[in-house]
Structure formats: structure tokens, C-alpha cells
Enzyme design. Structure first.
Site, mmCIF file in Angstrom:
data_model
loop_
_atom_site.group_PDB
_atom_site.id
_atom_site.type_symbol
_atom_site.label_atom_id
_atom_site.label_comp_id
_atom_site.label_asym_id
_atom_site.label_seq_id
_atom_site.Cartn_x
_atom_site.Cartn_y
_atom_site.Cartn_z
ATOM 1 N N HIS A 236 82.554 128.012 81.540
ATOM 2 C CA HIS A 236 83.507 127.550 82.556
ATOM 3 C C HIS A 236 82.837 126.580 83.514
ATOM 4 C CE1 HIS A 236 87.011 127.554 85.098
ATOM 5 N NE2 HIS A 236 86.304 127.937 86.149
ATOM 6 N N GLU B 273 93.053 114.608 96.205
ATOM 7 C CA GLU B 273 92.328 115.612 95.438
ATOM 8 C C GLU B 273 90.839 115.529 95.746
ATOM 9 O OE1 GLU B 273 92.292 118.204 93.898
ATOM 10 O OE2 GLU B 273 94.366 118.593 93.316
#
Length: 216
Positions: free
Chosen positions: A147, A39
Site C-alpha cells: 500500500h 488536492e
């Protein structure tokens, strides 16, 4: 506007200049093992976990189509350079539009989008009469409700004599200007992305925890 065309198997429309279009559906009840895979934080964990299965029903593509690939791993790589740059721009716009005395924001590539550095206009700050705590809370209120702030768990506040795009200067500011007991502000209830490696299993399930502002 973007030119679009109707998909082959349904009534959805897709960009007409797409490289590759995969059509299908995500099963509501079927899972299969996913991973292990690396990741963008730079870690790869052993084992796998069940994830929903995507059934491909059609593939269309242009001639000599290009498949963009980002190999996730230790920074800097494309997750950090492209995503981090956009996070910087969005964060700066949020802070400026809120009226805070901010001159620049930068999501350091080396930090794997785990922090955003915010340069504070010291002269403007002085004119506001805000205390450090008031400034920190105001930045947290703006960023952690967005966000952008959901994606980035840590904020470093530095004076505008620091070039925040220079990681050496940022490290210098952190080492010499951040007090270990009075310069760190935790926001454990702020929502955040659950993929950050240091989060506990309980924090991952809750979708919050591990948010911090460091005053340098």
C-alpha cells in the site's frame, strides 16, 4: 484497545472520545457535483464531476468539539508532513524486513508524497554482490506490491553518505549521480494511486502506470 460507544442510528460502534460523529449512508445510485477543489499534489482543476451523495442522519459531538481541517495545496502542508512521515516509516519497515541493505527512507515533504528517497548501505550492498538492476528490481518488488508503494509513484535510491532528510543533498545527488539513460527504471504495470497529476486518462482508468525508480 479503544473505548467505543454505540451509534445513535445503527448498531455500529464509534470511538467514545470522538470529536464529531456523522451518521448516515452513501447512496448507491444518487450523485451530485463535487468540486472544483484543491488536492494534496498542489493543483486545483476547473469543473466538477459527479460523486456519490452521503445522506447525514445524525450528528453527535463532544462539548467544544474541534474540527480538524487540512487545507490541501502546494507543499509542505499537513497531507505531506503527517502522511509523508508515516509513509516513510512504513516503507522503511517493509524494506528492512525484506533483508535489503537499506539504512533509511524518507518521503520528502517538498515532493507532495510523489517520491520516497531510500538510503542504501553501500558496504552491505557490496557484500551482497547485487548489481544495480538487481537492487532496483528488489526494491520495486517490495514497495510496489505494498500500500505504501501504491501511494508513492517514484523511488530515489541514494548512497548512505547523503542525508536524505535534507532536500538540498537529495537534489545534489539527483543532479550529479543519476545517469539520464541508464539510471532510470520504469515499471508501467505497477499499480498506483490514480490521483497523480501527470497520469494519462487511460492510466487513471487502469489504476497503473507512471511508476519509476531513479538510481542516484
Amino acid at each position: 484497545p479503544v473505548d467505543v460507544v454505540r451509534a445513535e442510528t445503527n448498531d455500529l460502534y464509534v470511538p467514545a472520545n470522538s470529536e464529531i460523529v456523522l451518521e448516515g449512508y452513501i447512496s448507491p445510485d444518487e450523485t451530485a457535483p463535487e468540486g472544483p477543489m484543491g488536492e494534496y499534489h498542489g493543483y486545483s482543476f476547473s469543473g466538477s464531476k459527479p460523486q456519490p451523495v452521503f445522506h447525514v442522519e445524525a450528528v453527535t459531538y463532544r462539548d467544544q468539539a474541534i474540527l480538524p481541517v487540512c487545507v490541501a495545496g502546494t507543499p509542505p502542508e499537513e497531507n505531506h508532513t503527517i502522511w509523508g512521515t508515516m509513509i516513510s516509516a512504513a516503507g522503511l519497515e517493509l524494506l528492512r524486513s525484506s533483508g535489503l541493505p537499506v539504512s533509511m527512507a524518507w518521503c520528502s515533504y517538498e515532493a507532495a508524497t510523489c517520491w520516497i528517497v531510500v538510503s542504501v548501505d553501500i558496504r552491505r550492498l557490496a557484500r551482497t554482490g547485487m548489481t544495480e538492476r538487481q537492487l532496483v528490481d528488489a526494491v520495486a518488488e517490495v514497495l510496489f506490491a505494498s500500500h505504501t508503494g501504491w501511494l508513492v509513484p517514484k523511488v530515489l535510491l541514494v548512497a548512505d553518505d547523503i542525508d536524505i532528510t535534507d532536500i538540498d543533498q537529495v537534489v545534489w545527488a539527483m543532479a550529479t549521480r543519476s545517469h539520464p539513460t541508464t539510471g532510470r527504471y520504469a515499471y508501467p504495470q505497477a499499480p498506483g494511486i490514480p490521483m497523480v497529476p501527470y497520469l494519462t486518462p487511460e492510466e487513471v482508468r487502469a489504476g497503473r502506470g507512471g511508476k519509476e525508480i531513479v538510481s542516484c
